[in-house]
Scaffold this motif. Structure first.
Motif, PDB file in Angstrom:
ATOM      1  N   LYS A 554       0.839  -1.197   0.000  1.00 28.55           N
ATOM      2  CA  LYS A 554       0.000   0.000   0.000  1.00 28.55           C
ATOM      3  C   LYS A 554       0.873   1.246   0.000  1.00 28.55           C
ATOM      4  CE  LYS A 554      -4.333  -1.516   2.062  1.00 28.55           C
ATOM      5  NZ  LYS A 554      -5.027  -1.685   3.324  1.00 28.55           N
ATOM      6  N   GLU A 560       3.635   5.803  -5.280  1.00 26.12           N
ATOM      7  CA  GLU A 560       3.458   6.008  -6.719  1.00 26.12           C
ATOM      8  C   GLU A 560       2.357   7.030  -6.988  1.00 26.12           C
ATOM      9  OE1 GLU A 560       3.061   2.706  -9.205  1.00 26.12           O
ATOM     10  OE2 GLU A 560       5.149   2.104  -8.968  1.00 26.12           O
ATOM     11  N   GLU A 561       1.300   6.875  -6.189  1.00 26.89           N
ATOM     12  CA  GLU A 561       0.165   7.765  -6.341  1.00 26.89           C
ATOM     13  C   GLU A 561       0.599   9.213  -6.104  1.00 26.89           C
ATOM     14  OE1 GLU A 561      -2.991   6.299  -3.863  1.00 26.89           O
ATOM     15  OE2 GLU A 561      -4.006   8.224  -4.014  1.00 26.89           O
ATOM     16  N   GLN A 564       2.481  10.366  -8.906  1.00 29.90           N
ATOM     17  CA  GLN A 564       1.559  10.695  -9.990  1.00 29.90           C
ATOM     18  C   GLN A 564       0.929  12.049  -9.766  1.00 29.90           C
ATOM     19  OE1 GLN A 564       0.416   8.429 -12.522  1.00 29.90           O
ATOM     20  NE2 GLN A 564      -1.711   8.943 -12.926  1.00 29.90           N
ATOM     21  N   GLN A 565       0.519  12.261  -8.510  1.00 28.98           N
ATOM     22  CA  GLN A 565      -0.112  13.553  -8.208  1.00 28.98           C
ATOM     23  C   GLN A 565       0.862  14.694  -8.442  1.00 28.98           C
ATOM     24  OE1 GLN A 565      -1.853  13.469  -4.337  1.00 28.98           O
ATOM     25  NE2 GLN A 565      -3.616  12.269  -5.018  1.00 28.98           N
ATOM     26  N   GLU A 568       1.019  15.209 -11.970  1.00 25.44           N
ATOM     27  CA  GLU A 568      -0.191  15.877 -12.450  1.00 25.44           C
ATOM     28  C   GLU A 568      -0.162  17.363 -12.135  1.00 25.44           C
ATOM     29  OE1 GLU A 568      -3.082  11.999 -12.047  1.00 25.44           O
ATOM     30  OE2 GLU A 568      -3.114  13.576 -10.515  1.00 25.44           O
ATOM     31  N   GLN A 572      -0.389  20.285 -14.621  1.00 24.79           N
ATOM     32  CA  GLN A 572      -1.375  21.370 -14.538  1.00 24.79           C
ATOM     33  C   GLN A 572      -0.700  22.721 -14.606  1.00 24.79           C
ATOM     34  OE1 GLN A 572      -3.699  20.602 -11.057  1.00 24.79           O
ATOM     35  NE2 GLN A 572      -4.555  18.740 -11.940  1.00 24.79           N
TER      36      GLN A 572
ATOM     37  N   HIS B  24      -7.597  -1.016  -3.586  1.00 27.88           N
ATOM     38  CA  HIS B  24      -7.631  -0.474  -2.225  1.00 27.88           C
ATOM     39  C   HIS B  24      -8.603   0.705  -2.203  1.00 27.88           C
ATOM     40  CE1 HIS B  24      -4.378  -3.099  -1.474  1.00 27.88           C
ATOM     41  NE2 HIS B  24      -3.550  -2.464  -2.278  1.00 27.88           N
ATOM     42  N   MET B  27      -7.340   4.280  -1.701  1.00 28.31           N
ATOM     43  CA  MET B  27      -6.697   4.883  -2.853  1.00 28.31           C
ATOM     44  C   MET B  27      -7.734   5.432  -3.832  1.00 28.31           C
ATOM     45  SD  MET B  27      -4.535   3.210  -5.908  1.00 28.31           S
ATOM     46  CE  MET B  27      -5.923   3.128  -6.986  1.00 28.31           C
ATOM     47  N   ARG B  30      -9.073   8.590  -2.616  1.00 23.41           N
ATOM     48  CA  ARG B  30      -8.137   9.705  -2.833  1.00 23.41           C
ATOM     49  C   ARG B  30      -8.160  10.157  -4.281  1.00 23.41           C
ATOM     50  NH1 ARG B  30      -4.828   6.658   0.587  1.00 23.41           N
ATOM     51  NH2 ARG B  30      -3.693   5.767  -1.161  1.00 23.41           N
ATOM     52  N   ARG B  31      -8.286   9.172  -5.180  1.00 26.78           N
ATOM     53  CA  ARG B  31      -8.260   9.540  -6.584  1.00 26.78           C
ATOM     54  C   ARG B  31      -9.547  10.272  -6.992  1.00 26.78           C
ATOM     55  NH1 ARG B  31      -3.611  10.309  -7.989  1.00 26.78           N
ATOM     56  NH2 ARG B  31      -4.108  10.110 -10.200  1.00 26.78           N
ATOM     57  N   ASN B  34      -9.147  13.677  -5.738  1.00 28.21           N
ATOM     58  CA  ASN B  34      -8.204  14.344  -6.617  1.00 28.21           C
ATOM     59  C   ASN B  34      -8.906  14.931  -7.835  1.00 28.21           C
ATOM     60  OD1 ASN B  34      -6.418  13.927  -9.167  1.00 28.21           O
ATOM     61  ND2 ASN B  34      -4.968  14.173  -7.482  1.00 28.21           N
ATOM     62  N   HIS B  38      -9.592  18.706  -8.926  1.00 29.85           N
ATOM     63  CA  HIS B  38      -9.188  19.116 -10.268  1.00 29.85           C
ATOM     64  C   HIS B  38     -10.299  19.896 -10.962  1.00 29.85           C
ATOM     65  CE1 HIS B  38      -6.930  18.781 -14.008  1.00 29.85           C
ATOM     66  NE2 HIS B  38      -8.109  18.582 -14.607  1.00 29.85           N
ATOM     67  N   ASN B  64      -8.162   8.181 -14.139  1.00 27.61           N
ATOM     68  CA  ASN B  64      -7.507   8.828 -13.015  1.00 27.61           C
ATOM     69  C   ASN B  64      -7.155   7.826 -11.911  1.00 27.61           C
ATOM     70  OD1 ASN B  64      -6.588  11.318 -11.929  1.00 27.61           O
ATOM     71  ND2 ASN B  64      -8.225  11.169 -10.407  1.00 27.61           N
ATOM     72  N   MET B  66      -5.881   5.062 -12.497  1.00 26.45           N
ATOM     73  CA  MET B  66      -4.658   4.378 -12.908  1.00 26.45           C
ATOM     74  C   MET B  66      -3.451   5.221 -12.562  1.00 26.45           C
ATOM     75  SD  MET B  66      -6.050   1.833 -14.118  1.00 26.45           S
ATOM     76  CE  MET B  66      -7.816   1.699 -14.013  1.00 26.45           C
ATOM     77  N   ILE B  67      -2.533   4.605 -11.907  1.00 27.55           N
ATOM     78  CA  ILE B  67      -1.300   5.307 -11.579  1.00 27.55           C
ATOM     79  C   ILE B  67      -0.264   4.892 -12.618  1.00 27.55           C
ATOM     80  CG2 ILE B  67       0.407   5.716  -9.780  1.00 27.55           C
ATOM     81  CD1 ILE B  67      -2.341   6.443  -8.861  1.00 27.55           C
ATOM     82  N   ASN B  68       0.280   5.853 -13.265  1.00 32.09           N
ATOM     83  CA  ASN B  68       1.231   5.517 -14.326  1.00 32.09           C
ATOM     84  C   ASN B  68       2.608   6.069 -14.028  1.00 32.09           C
ATOM     85  OD1 ASN B  68      -0.609   4.134 -16.012  1.00 32.09           O
ATOM     86  ND2 ASN B  68      -1.539   6.114 -16.443  1.00 32.09           N
TER      87      ASN B  68
END
Lengths: 1379, 275
Positions: A554, A560-561, A564-565, A568, A572, B24, B27, B30-31, B34, B38, B64, B66-68
């Motif tokens: 987790k 990673e999240e 990513q943010q 992002e 932006q 999860h 997560m 949170r997304r 997010n 936005h 969104n 998906m974490i890349n």
């Protein structure tokens, strides 16, 4: 001291036997030995006595004999008158008295001799003379004997003297002489006057006496030896012994030495004897009496034998007795011992069977008791160990409890075993695991105060052993005979480290637990407690570890999240800098719209382009025919009619020019215009254009001036297009100018040329200026009336100028005129697109021998071809550019080139031509790969092969290998023997078989028997020339593809070339190239291809290749499948869409098809139905390959079309896919399924579920008609009866039943049915495994708007509305049944 | 708030068949948040309404989720092991069996960094050993935007921190703050959209069949719960050829049940070989 240990044996029985035997046999032996010894000693003594006695007897005899002789002598001596003797001896002369005396004495002697035969001779020796005075043998008288021992011995001894034994040769006998002195009786001194000698013949006297062997047995004898130990008497074992044999034997020696005795010794023979010996003093002889020991001991030996026999018999008797006695004593001990051993080894089931009343029996009993105790303990120990083992090493509690319970019940023989574990909340004991437990036992119970049997265990924390259970216990045991109440229950509370009950184990037994079982449980209790606690702890640890791992993951995910943010946010920020999100969106939309507009324009142009072509053809005929009419019929027609015709022609022409303009414009807009930039002289082209238009200006009476600068302007552009532009502008200027003139001027700067056209025409208003370059916009709507024209001219001009990278501008004043200025770059700017070419050179190999150059403008095709060829071991170089291809070909000299025709810079034809004109590349075989089929052109230009796209890999490989493999035999056809032989010799050097033909006819005849790999053909031959031969070869099916090289001295005409084109591989001209060079050429070709031969042994397909058509739009998917199938020897053709596929099957029928369902334009279902609709492909096995999620109706649509296999993309591995393809093709799985396209073979579908829909029927298919109306049934029968077998059903239920019973190939289902309506029927049909895949056509009068959808939705495959249209129905059925 | 989030997820499930149960929940929340921020910090309820009215937004939201995040040669040690141990082994076995194609799948490739990294390693090996083998390289992701990015192959310097200079020069063209993968490397990889939870197939459809010699699935499993992890792992293992190699992310752990099927080839990296 005797080491008694030596006599200890492993077995008591041996021990007993040994000692018994020793005890019994020893006295026996001793007795016998003593007896033997004693008796043999006595025997010896007796023998000694006997021999001594015999000796003494014999000696006595000898002595007696000697004494007798002596007495004889003395008698004789005394008895003879002295006077007589005196007279006879003392007389000195021979007188009568003397003679008388002599005579008297002689007589007396003779008398003696007569009485005693032993005397041989008796004589008297005269001492005075020493002569024989008187003898019994008168012939001896007078002999001198004074020296003889008989005489001297007697004188010396002065008494009787016995001489030695001697051998008288005279008489041949052994003699012994006695002699005695004769004294003168008158002399006082008793003076010796003579000696009386008597010779005794031993043979007749002593010898017989000695030879008498009475008492001496078979071997005994006596012997006498003289002082010298010479034998005197005859011997038993030695002939002629007397005086001949000197005896060395001990007894004789001793006897000769004067000793007396007896002893055992060897005699003269060396044989063992007992000899008694003594000495005869009288004669000095030794005397021996002896007998052989062997004879004497004979008795002893036989006694010994008797004793041994006795010993053996009694010994055997003793052994037998000992054996039985020792066995009786030892058996029980041994048995006890063996049992003890087994017990010691751990077998506690052993009980000894000693049933004796003595101590041994008691011992046996004690042992049994003891073992029983041990057994019980061991069982317990074993149980404890087993349980200990069962509880260790388990990761999961389930395994643990499984194992524990099974061991517990095994050890205790319990029928039921249950483990309850305390749940996490510690409130309930829950059933965790059990063996043989009933439902009641599965229920959880409170941990606080459990009821019944379990309660006590929880409360006391001790193992509870309940006996005699009451009937209401929940522990009942289910058997096939009913519920049984167990007799006893043991409940084990499992305690953790804090002595809390964390689990309960109950064991129930129908007939009571053994002592061992309870003991085992008691002893295992601690082990169970601690292991269970450990396991619980372990589980907790594992849970913690897993939680930790999950948290880690987790965290990782969150990080990673976060990243990513962050990204992002960054994005932006970036976006904000560039403008708002919305703006961007708008931009995108605008861009999209722009693209759409562009697309629309392109589409429009394309449409127009197509249209124009279509229009031009009829228009051309209209124009042409109207002209013909005008020319031929004007005299026959009225003026009006002629006028009409003129109008027709005029308008036709206008229309044509309009269409041409449209065509041009659309071509330009669609980007299809081809531009060929060249260096051109601007002066020349300006003059040309001006001169062309000048007549028009003249006609209108206006001036046309062209002013050019002095220096020449050279321009790199497309001449035709420039011409078009100028013609248009200048033409326009002239057209719109009525007075004044048009003035053209040209000037340039270093990069751009400017052409200005200035007129004094009507001019263009300011508002209209932007419009004039648009299509169909003449300045004034009305102007088109007075000024002819399509209104397209300027639009075309504008586009053309743009295409030439130039610009056009206009200024104008209405009424005064306009100025058009065209500016064009001096150097061509439109470079051919190079795109992503460079990468292709990455793979350039070091080894060029197996390199193939792949030329294609489409990188994806390159990839496809390269992949295929790489699989076959070739090195690939590739390019998308024609010029690059030429460079690469020259540099790397590949063994073959595959060449695309359509290419951006230099088209394939040109590349091919240049390759062929370059001597370095002319011999590289070129295989053209193109969309269009222009094989003839290709071959004519020198290509060796031509493959149309899509590329069939097998074909390509075959083609390549054909041209890169050396021929093994070559046929030369030439009428000139010298030429022929020269080439032949050269080829033979290369180990190539050469066949020679001196005429075309001979060649053709030889070809019937032998097909060479290459034919070298002369064109000029008598009778049948090369062309004829060539034609004949090409028309024969067996030689139509034979590679041929033409070698000719003929100067080929265009016609010749045309005749040869497409028929030969290459043409070598003798007139342009010297003969040796031609040979070199052939040699080079041969050499080059020969080098490849060894590498390409596997060229030709070993077995009949199966062709598979793959219909798939995704190129990557194609490559994947191709690889796997081609490796297995399938030939794979590819169609990129349905259209191509249908096109393909029109001219070639594959052995199988792989079909993708999702394709653009025509989807797989449609393709499938169309393929099934064709007679040739109706039965081809088809494998569906799809990524689609198939719906029910999809499936039934597929099943209706006879699908052999269905594969979900990405849901197989390679082997499975191959298996399915093979199965589909009927390879290995079912040989009979190979499809013959010409015969009617009934290929039953393998259904998607693996279930067949119908049963086999030969030829005709079976249709079930479910219809309640009899008339309608009749109608249906009329329509279908000829083609199909029909089964009728009169209502829904009937229909359903018949469908299940008959399994028809198709069902026609009326929807308004009694008993059960159509919807219900179809629902039930689709639910049933056997009927779900039968296609169903709904036949109904319901024709409302949504009916069709509703019915199809219900699962029908087709829909026909009433009243039935016969054709429609047949078609619908045909579609579904594939006929 | 939670309730609204749940509603949003349920909506996605019914509308887009998006099965959120494997992810999860925190997560996802949170997304969603997010996304809400936005769009201008509206309330979740308002967002839910917006979502229902704008079909586009569903796509946006799912994407969104998906974490890349990745960069080239993430976990250098793992990639080093891949290059020095796994790749030579794969190629050696290919040579033994005389096969010319190597099949690779990068499952959950995000923006392609990982796939390109591996392609570079193979290309380097080929160049060094003078080999000529085809790469059938499939890279898939659920996120269509990410796949587009991967196809473009344009990256910023943050992705480049582990790229060796030689490789950087060889496989990228540098622009203003961007690094673009050269076309010949791009051509080696087939990018496509594939949902690892898709039930009808276990390998991407472009590949037609599994039999992969190398499957990369790094930092994908961490977003899913245990059950879904198992589901995905089973698919990946099924898609592997015998002795095929599976590479997972550093924090991803194999359950006991998988240890029978996979053998870890080095304790320093999550690289496994199919038994």
């Amino acid at each position: 001291m005797i080491d008694m240990k030596k006599f200890e044996f492993d077995s008591i029985r041996t021990n007993l036997t040994f000692w018994f035997l020793t005890l019994a046999l020893s006295p026996l032996l001793i007795g016998m030995v003593f007896t033997y010894w004693e008796s043999s000693r006595a025997f010896q003594e007796k023998t000694f006595e006997k021999l001594t006695a015999i000796r003494d007897l014999k000696v006595g005899q000898v002595e007696t004999w000697i004494a007798e002789r002596k007495s004889d002598f003395s008698t004789f001596a005394h008895n003879t008158e002295k006077t007589l003797l005196n007279d006879a001896l003392n007389s000195n002369d021979s007188n009568s008295s003397e003679n008388k005396s002599k005579k008297q004495i002689r007589d007396r002697l003779l008398n003696y001799q007569k009485n005693y035969l032993v005397y041989q001779e008796i004589f008297i020796v005269n001492s005075k003379t020493g002569l024989v005075e008187i003898s019994t043998n008168s012939s001896n008288e007078g002999q001198y004997k004074k020296n003889e021992t008989a005489y001297t011995g007697a004188i010396m001894a002065d008494k009787i003297f016995i001489g030695d034994v001697y051998y008288s040769a005279l008489i041949g006998k052994h003699l012994l002489s006695f002699s005695v002195p004769l004294n003168d009786s008158w002399d006082e001194n008793q003076k010796t006057i003579g000696v009386l000698v008597a010779n005794v013949d031993l043979t007749n006297s002593l010898s017989p006496m000695l030879l008498n062997r009475i008492g001496l047995g078979e071997t005994g004898e006596t012997l006498i030896v003289d002082k010298n130990v010479m034998a005197i008497n005859d011997l038993r074992w030695y002939d002629h012994a007397p005086l001949q044999l000197k005896i060395n034997a001990e007894p004789a020696v001793r006897a000769a030495q004067g000793k007396t005795g007896i002893f055992i010794s060897n005699d003269y023979r060396g044989k063992k004897v007992i000899a008694a010996y003594t000495y005869i003093p009288e004669t000095g002889w030794g005397f021996v009496c002896k007998q052989d020991w062997s004879e004497l001991s004979e008795a002893t030996v036989s006694m010994g034998q008797f004793l041994i026999t006795l010993l053996i018999i009694s010994g055997l008797l003793i052994i037998v007795i000992v054996y039985f006695v020792s066995k009786t004593i030892s058996s029980p001990i041994i048995a006890l011992n063996a049992d003890s051993k087994k017990i010691a080894a751990g077998d506690y089931t052993i009980r000894n069977a000693v049933k004796l009343k003595n101590e041994l029996g008691k011992l046996g009993e004690s042992i049994n008791t003891m073992v029983q105790g041990i057994e019980s303990k061991a069982m317990i120990q074993k149980g404890v160990t087993a349980i200990s083992k069962a509880v260790i090493g388990h990761a999961s509690r389930m395994r643990y409890s499984n194992n524990l319970l099974s061991y517990l019940s095994k050890v205790t023989d319990a029928q039921m075993a249950v483990l309850y574990s305390l749940n996490e909340q510690e409130l309930l004991f829950e059933h965790f695991d059990s063996i043989g437990a009933n439902k009641n036992l599965m229920l959880p119970f409170m941990s606080g105060k459990p009821e019944g049997e379990l309660g006590n265990a929880v409360e006391s924390k001790k193992i509870q052993h309940l006996q005699e259970l009451s009937d209401d216990t929940k522990f009942t045991y289910r058997t096939s005979a009913g519920e049984i109440i167990p007799k006893e229950i043991i409940t084990i509370p499992v305690l953790n480290n804090d002595s809390e009950v964390v689990a309960l184990i109950s064991l129930a037994k129908i007939n009571g637990f053994s002592h061992e079982a309870t003991e085992t449980i008691q002893l295992s209790w601690n082990t169970i407690n601690s292991s269970y606690s450990n396991l619980l702890a372990g589980e907790q640890t594992a849970v913690l570890a897993e939680n930790l791992m999950l948290s880690n993951q987790k965290l990782e995910a969150q990080s990673e999240e976060l990243q990513q943010q962050a990204e992002e946010l960054q994005q932006q920020t970036d976006e904000l800098q560039k403008g708002s999100d919305e703006l961007l969106l708008q931009n995108q939309e605008l861009e999209m719209q722009r693209k759409q507009v562009e697309e629309a324009t392109r589409m429009k142009s394309e449409f127009l382009s197509n249209m124009s072509h279509e229009l031009r053809t009829p228009l051309n005929s209209i124009n042409a025919l109207s002209r013909v009419l005008i020319n031929q019929a004007n005299s026959r027609l009225t003026a009006d009619e002629n006028e009409y015709l003129e109008v027709v022609e005029r308008n036709g022409k206008r229309l044509l020019s309009l269409i041409n303009d449209i065509l041009d414009l659309s071509k330009i807009e669609a980007g299809k215009m081809e531009l060929q930039p060249n260096n051109i002289s601007l002066l020349r082209i300006m003059t040309e254009v001006a001169e062309n238009i000048r007549p028009l200006a003249k006609h209108k009476n206006i001036s046309l001036d062209l002013s050019m600068p002095n220096e020449e302007i050279e321009l790199e552009t497309d001449e035709n297009r420039l011409n078009q532009i100028l013609t248009n502008i200048i033409g326009n200027a002239v057209k719109f100018t009525d007075k004044g003139g048009v003035r053209i001027s040209v000037h340039s700067d270093p990069t751009v040329a400017y052409i200005q056209v200035k007129d004094t025409g009507i001019g263009i208003s300011k508002e209209m200026l932007p419009e004039i370059f648009k299509e169909f916009r003449q300045v004034d709507g009305s102007t088109s009336r007075s000024y002819e024209g399509t209104g397209l001219g300027l639009a075309i001009v504008k586009n053309l100028v743009k295409a030439l990278h130039g610009e056009i501008t206009v200024t104008s004043t209405p009424g005064e005129g306009s100025v058009f200025t065209v500016s064009l770059p001096l150097n061509w700017k439109g470079n051919p697109e190079q795109g992503d070419l460079q990468w292709m050179h990455l793979d350039i190999p070091s080894e060029t021998r197996k390199t193939i150059l792949v030329v294609d403008d489409d990188p994806s095709i390159i990839r496809q071809i390269s992949d295929s060829l790489k699989e076959s071991g070739y090195h690939i170089i590739a390019t998308t550019s024609g010029t690059e291809a030429l460079r690469l070909a020259q540099k790397y000299k590949p063994i073959a080139i595959t060449l695309d025709i359509v290419m951006p810079d230099l088209d394939g034809w040109e590349v091919l031509q240049q390759l062929k004109t370059n001597p370095e590349t002319t011999n590289i075989p070129v295989i053209i790969i193109s969309i269009s089929d222009e094989k003839q052109t290709g071959i004519a230009l020198g290509a060796v092969g031509y493959i149309t796209k899509p590329v069939n890999r097998q074909l390509l490989l075959r083609e390549i290998k054909k041209w890169t493999t050396a021929p093994s035999s070559v046929m030369i056809v030439d009428d000139n023997p010298t030429d022929r032989e020269q080439i032949a010799g050269l080829l033979r050097l290369e180990q190539i078989d050469v066949f020679q033909a001196e005429s075309g006819a001979q060649c053709l005849e030889m070809l019937q028997y032998h097909r060479p790999d290459l034919l070298v053909l002369d064109l000029m031959m008598p009778e049948m020339d090369g062309f004829q031969v060539l034609n004949e070869i090409r028309t024969r099916p067996e030689t139509c593809d034979l590679p041929i090289i033409v070698v000719t001295a003929k100067d080929l005409t265009e016609r010749d070339k045309k005749l040869l084109s497409g028929k030969v591989s290459s043409v070598l001209t003798k007139s342009t190239v010297a003969l040796p060079q031609i040979y070199d050429e052939i040699k080079r070709i041969v050499e080059r291809i020969k080098g490849e031969r060894s590498d390409n042994q596997d060229i030709r397909p070993k077995k009949q290749t199966r062709h598979i058509l793959m219909i798939e739009d995704n190129e990557i998917s194609v490559i994947q499948v191709q690889k796997i199938l081609e490796k297995e020897g399938f030939a794979v053709d590819v169609a990129k869409d349905g259209k191509q596929a249908l096109e393909f099957v029109k001219h070639s029928v594959p052995d199988g098809i792989i079909l993708d369902l999702m394709m653009p334009e025509m989807d797989g279902f449609e393709v499938l139905e169309k393929i099934r609709g064709r007679q040739e492909t109706r039965m081809i096995p088809i494998l569906i390959l799809t990524a689609k999620n198939l719906t029910k109706s999809d499936l039934s649509r597929l099943s209706a079309n006879n699908i052999q296999q269905l594969v979900q993309k990405g849901d197989v591995n390679g082997r499975e896919l191959l298996g399915k393809v093979k199965q589909m093709m009927g390879i290995e799985t079912d040989q009979t399924r190979i499809v013959d396209h010409h015969k009617e073979v009934d290929v039953r579908p393998i259904m998607i579920s693996g279930k067949e829909t119908g049963k086999a029927s030969i030829g005709r298919k079976k249709i079930l008609v479910v219809e309640d109306n009899a008339d309608n049934r009749l109608t249906t029968r009329a329509i279908l009866g000829e083609q199909y077998d029909l089964v009728d059903a009169i209502d829904g239920e009937d229909g359903l039943e018949k469908a299940r019973l008959e399994i028809p190939d198709l069902i026609l289902l009326d929807f308004y049915l009694p008993k059960m309506n159509g919807f219900k029927v179809i629902k039930l049909l689709k639910e049933n495994e056997n009927t779900k895949y039968i296609p169903v056509i709904a036949v109904t009068a319901r024709a409302m708007k949504n009916d069709r959808e509703e019915i199809l939705e219900a699962g029908c495959d087709g829909y026909v509305s009433k009243p039935i249209d016969a054709d429609l129905l047949l078609e619908e059925i045909g579609k579904l049944l594939g006929s | 708030m939670k309730n609204t989030h749940l509603k949003i997820l349920d909506f996605l499930k019914s509308e887009r068949n998006f099965d959120y149960s494997g992810y999860h929940f925190a997560m996802l929340e949170r997304r969603i948040q997010n996304r809400i921020i936005h769009l201008g910090s509206i309330t979740p309820e308002a967002y839910f309404e917006y979502l229902q009215n704008n079909p586009e937004e569903s796509t946006r939201l799912i994407e969104n989720f998906m974490i890349n995040v990745s960069h080239f040669f993430r976990d250098p040690l793992s990639f080093e092991l891949l290059a020095k141990v796994a790749i030579p082994a794969i190629i050696a076995s290919k040579q033994r069996s005389d096969e010319h194609s190597i099949r690779i799948w990068s499952a959950g490739c995000a923006r392609g960094e990982e796939a390109y990294s591996v392609a570079m390693l193979f290309n380097e090996y080929f160049a060094r050993e003078m080999e000529q083998l085809n790469l059938d390289f499939f890279a898939t992701d659920f996120d269509s935007q990410a796949i587009e990015k991967a196809k473009q192959g344009i990256y910023t310097s943050t992705s480049m921190k582990e790229v060796k200079h030689g490789l950087l020069k060889k496989y990228f063209t540098e622009g203003d703050e961007t690094y673009t993968i050269i076309p010949e490397l791009k051509m080696k990889i087939q990018f496509s959209i594939y949902d690892l939870l898709y039930k009808n197939s276990y390998a991407p459809s472009e590949s037609i069949f599994g039999d992969f010699d190398l499957v990369l699935c790094r930092n994908v499993l961490i977003y899913f719960n245990q059950e879904f992890q198992k589901l995905i792992l089973n698919k990946l293992i099924k898609s592997l050829a015998p002795k095929g190699v599976l590479m997972l992310g550093e924090s991803e752990v194999l359950g006991d049940s998988f240890k029978e099927k996979l053998r870890q080839i080095s304790k320093y990296a999550k690289i496994f070989e199919k038994k």
